[in-house]
Design a protein around this motif. Structure first.
Motif, PDB file in Angstrom:
ATOM      1  N   ILE A  87       0.834  -1.206   0.000  1.00  0.00           N
ATOM      2  CA  ILE A  87       0.000   0.000   0.000  1.00  0.00           C
ATOM      3  C   ILE A  87       0.869   1.255   0.000  1.00  0.00           C
ATOM      4  N   ARG A  88       1.941   1.242   0.809  1.00  0.00           N
ATOM      5  CA  ARG A  88       2.840   2.402   0.802  1.00  0.00           C
ATOM      6  C   ARG A  88       3.407   2.645  -0.597  1.00  0.00           C
ATOM      7  N   MET A  89       3.760   1.558  -1.308  1.00  0.00           N
ATOM      8  CA  MET A  89       4.277   1.695  -2.664  1.00  0.00           C
ATOM      9  C   MET A  89       3.231   2.317  -3.588  1.00  0.00           C
ATOM     10  N   LYS A  90       1.997   1.848  -3.478  1.00  0.00           N
ATOM     11  CA  LYS A  90       0.937   2.399  -4.324  1.00  0.00           C
ATOM     12  C   LYS A  90       0.743   3.889  -4.074  1.00  0.00           C
ATOM     13  N   VAL A  91       0.868   4.292  -2.803  1.00  0.00           N
ATOM     14  CA  VAL A  91       0.704   5.708  -2.489  1.00  0.00           C
ATOM     15  C   VAL A  91       1.905   6.517  -2.955  1.00  0.00           C
ATOM     16  N   SER A  92       3.115   5.995  -2.724  1.00  0.00           N
ATOM     17  CA  SER A  92       4.316   6.757  -3.077  1.00  0.00           C
ATOM     18  C   SER A  92       4.464   6.916  -4.587  1.00  0.00           C
ATOM     19  N   ASN A  93       4.021   5.899  -5.365  1.00  0.00           N
ATOM     20  CA  ASN A  93       4.140   6.045  -6.818  1.00  0.00           C
ATOM     21  C   ASN A  93       2.872   6.579  -7.460  1.00  0.00           C
ATOM     22  N   ARG A  94       1.899   6.950  -6.565  1.00  0.00           N
ATOM     23  CA  ARG A  94       0.647   7.567  -6.970  1.00  0.00           C
ATOM     24  C   ARG A  94      -0.239   6.665  -7.832  1.00  0.00           C
ATOM     25  N   ALA A  95      -0.043   5.378  -7.698  1.00  0.00           N
ATOM     26  CA  ALA A  95      -1.066   4.464  -8.192  1.00  0.00           C
ATOM     27  C   ALA A  95      -2.331   4.633  -7.356  1.00  0.00           C
ATOM     28  N   LEU A  96      -2.150   5.082  -6.096  1.00  0.00           N
ATOM     29  CA  LEU A  96      -3.252   5.528  -5.248  1.00  0.00           C
ATOM     30  C   LEU A  96      -2.953   6.959  -4.823  1.00  0.00           C
ATOM     31  N   ALA A  97      -3.858   7.872  -5.144  1.00  0.00           N
ATOM     32  CA  ALA A  97      -3.664   9.277  -4.804  1.00  0.00           C
ATOM     33  C   ALA A  97      -4.549   9.651  -3.615  1.00  0.00           C
ATOM     34  N   SER A  98      -4.311  10.851  -3.094  1.00  0.00           N
ATOM     35  CA  SER A  98      -5.099  11.343  -1.967  1.00  0.00           C
ATOM     36  C   SER A  98      -6.581  11.273  -2.282  1.00  0.00           C
ATOM     37  N   GLY A  99      -7.350  10.645  -1.391  1.00  0.00           N
ATOM     38  CA  GLY A  99      -8.786  10.517  -1.575  1.00  0.00           C
ATOM     39  C   GLY A  99      -9.228   9.264  -2.289  1.00  0.00           C
ATOM     40  N   ASP A 100      -8.289   8.516  -2.889  1.00  0.00           N
ATOM     41  CA  ASP A 100      -8.650   7.282  -3.589  1.00  0.00           C
ATOM     42  C   ASP A 100      -9.047   6.197  -2.588  1.00  0.00           C
ATOM     43  N   ARG A 101      -9.981   5.364  -3.021  1.00  0.00           N
ATOM     44  CA  ARG A 101     -10.416   4.231  -2.201  1.00  0.00           C
ATOM     45  C   ARG A 101      -9.430   3.084  -2.364  1.00  0.00           C
ATOM     46  N   LEU A 102      -9.044   2.459  -1.249  1.00  0.00           N
ATOM     47  CA  LEU A 102      -8.157   1.301  -1.306  1.00  0.00           C
ATOM     48  C   LEU A 102      -8.920   0.086  -1.816  1.00  0.00           C
ATOM     49  N   PRO A 103      -8.197  -0.908  -2.352  1.00  0.00           N
ATOM     50  CA  PRO A 103      -8.876  -2.143  -2.749  1.00  0.00           C
ATOM     51  C   PRO A 103      -9.642  -2.741  -1.572  1.00  0.00           C
ATOM     52  N   SER A 104     -10.727  -3.429  -1.874  1.00  0.00           N
ATOM     53  CA  SER A 104     -11.487  -4.061  -0.807  1.00  0.00           C
ATOM     54  C   SER A 104     -10.614  -5.084  -0.085  1.00  0.00           C
ATOM     55  N   ILE A 105     -10.954  -5.342   1.153  1.00  0.00           N
ATOM     56  CA  ILE A 105     -10.165  -6.286   1.953  1.00  0.00           C
ATOM     57  C   ILE A 105     -10.123  -7.649   1.280  1.00  0.00           C
ATOM     58  N   ARG A 106     -11.244  -8.104   0.778  1.00  0.00           N
ATOM     59  CA  ARG A 106     -11.316  -9.423   0.151  1.00  0.00           C
ATOM     60  C   ARG A 106     -10.457  -9.487  -1.118  1.00  0.00           C
TER      61      ARG A 106
END
Length: 467
Positions: free
Chosen positions: A16-35
């Motif tokens: 998850i940290r990688m996704k945030v740092s490389n902006r595959a996930l940006a501020s306000g984006d929903r994380l993948p579901s737990i399942r």
């Protein structure tokens, strides 16, 4: 046992940290579901819950009751699009397939990559063009490129446009260092951080990666066998007010679909009504047996910008792209290319491509490629059928098959298992901004004839049985 659990929880947190740092996930984006993320990472849902709770405690993400987890504000964090070195255990994101394919040992099988094998490319004409260039002007080998690029290649491109019905002037064409650079220049020219951009869902994964680098908001539009879902497209235009829409019209990547005439006309009418600019990536055009509708042709390069390159048909090593657009926009793009690259594309690359095109064998080369790919698509589909892997549709041309896995299987989990056995796959969610394509894999049919691929797929599928 607790050490093993901590290790697994840490791996989820690192992903998850990688996704945030490389902006595959940006501020306000929903994380993948737990399942779904548990399936992607090959861990239990409780491990993902613990990882998400720890990240929430750190302030990296936040929970919304009844809605899931979202990325907290991270605007001040430095941008890290990729870490140095190849990591097979990193999150399966839009960079994953690219890095696995580009950095792979030559012995690794790459049915998930995005290019043709070397022995499918016109190496003899390329060698002749290299020898001719070596005997030519010294300046071609030593000097910067002009701001618009090779006049010879631009003349050839304008002639090809005219055959399609695009009446473009020389002032409407700019050569670039690659097709990717063409897209990047257009984004630099037209977008500001925070703008909204529409893309197809699924779409070419590097569109997502590039748009993340420009810090824009990405909205996906579901893609159908005849083009974008028009009801969703029109709703997005009205509610999201996007600045750009980026798409492949012909032999769409990854699905292989092509626009229908009805969809093309409706798409352009809606774009005009909402002042939307469209970037049409036409890189797969020459793989079609006959032309399908083109937005640039119908629009006349008014609100449609065409980009393309020859990396798929001639050489990914000799890179050169182009932008065709309104003349006033080309002027602005020229200055931007000087600012970011100091001049146009490499004269060596542009003149080599012009030499191969002018030699007269390009059409014959493409005719042969289309025949080989027609056969390869049928053969690949037949090899995958016994595994229960079936094409979403059978494309008119090109080298991609977008295939659905048997119910309950997750393509990211399959890809992780396969790469351990030196087979690089392209899992569906790297193409999907909504993360709704976990049941799909994209196959490059020209890279899928080795029987070991089916063996590895069967083993990977057996180790992750359908739920």
């Amino acid at each position: 046992m607790s050490d093993e659990r901590d290790t697994r929880t840490g791996a989820v947190m690192a992903a998850i940290r990688m996704k945030v740092s490389n902006r595959a996930l940006a501020s306000g984006d929903r994380l993948p579901s737990i399942r779904s993320f548990a399936a992607t990472m090959g861990v239990s849902p409780s491990t993902v819950v613990e990882a998400y709770d720890r990240l929430a405690a750190e302030g990296l993400i936040r929970a919304r009751r009844g809605s899931g987890f979202y990325v907290a504000g991270t605007a001040s964090s430095p941008m890290t699009l990729a870490q140095t070195g190849q990591r097979q255990d990193r999150a399966v994101d839009p960079f994953w397939v690219s890095r696995q394919s580009l950095d792979a040992d030559p012995a690794v099988l790459k049915p998930g990559c995005g290019w043709l094998p070397a022995d499918w490319m016109p190496t003899a004409p390329l060698r002749r063009a290299v020898r001719t260039l070596a005997r030519g002007e010294d300046a071609t080998l030593t000097d910067y490129g002009g701001t618009r690029g090779s006049p010879a290649l631009r003349r050839l491109l304008l002639g090809r446009f005219a055959e399609e019905g695009i009446d473009a002037s020389p002032e409407q064409l700019l050569l670039t260092g690659s097709g990717t650079q063409a897209t990047d220049l257009v984004c630099r020219f037209l977008l500001s951080p925070g703008d909204t951009v529409l893309i197809d869902d699924p779409c070419y994964f590097n569109f997502q990666a590039l748009l993340r680098a420009h810090r824009v908001r990405i909205v996906g539009v579901p893609y159908t066998p005849s083009g974008p879902d028009m009801a969703a497209y029109e709703t997005a235009l009205a509610t999201e007010r996007p600045r750009l829409y980026i798409t492949n019209s012909a032999l769409h990547n990854p699905t292989g679909a092509s626009l229908s005439p009805q969809t093309a006309h409706r798409l352009l009418r809606a774009a005009a009504a909402h002042d939307l600019t469209i970037v049409e990536d036409d890189i797969f055009a020459d793989f079609e047996p006959g032309p399908s509708p083109r937005l640039a042709v119908l629009d006349g390069l008014d609100r449609v910008i065409r980009i393309g390159s020859f990396s798929k048909t001639l050489s990914a090593s000799i890179r050169c792209g182009y932008i065709a657009a309104r003349a006033d926009w080309i002027e602005g793009l020229l200055d931007l290319q000087v600012a970011t690259s100091f001049g146009g594309p490499s004269p060596v690359a542009a003149e080599l491509i012009a030499g191969v095109l002018a030699e007269g064998g390009y059409r014959k080369h493409m005719d042969e490629l289309r025949r080989r790919l027609d056969r390869a698509r049928r053969e690949t589909a037949a090899r995958l059928e016994p595994l229960g892997i079936r094409p979403w549709l059978m494309p008119r041309g090109g080298f991609y098959l977008w295939c659905r896995l048997p119910d309950g299987l997750d393509s990211a989990a399959i890809a992780r298992k396969a790469v351990e056995q030196d087979v690089v796959l392209a899992p569906g969610n790297v193409f999907s901004v909504s993360q709704t394509a976990a049941a799909f894999l994209r196959f490059n049919v020209a890279q899928s004839d080795d029987p070991r691929i089916v063996t590895v797929l069967r083993q990977a599928m057996a180790s992750h049985p359908a739920e």
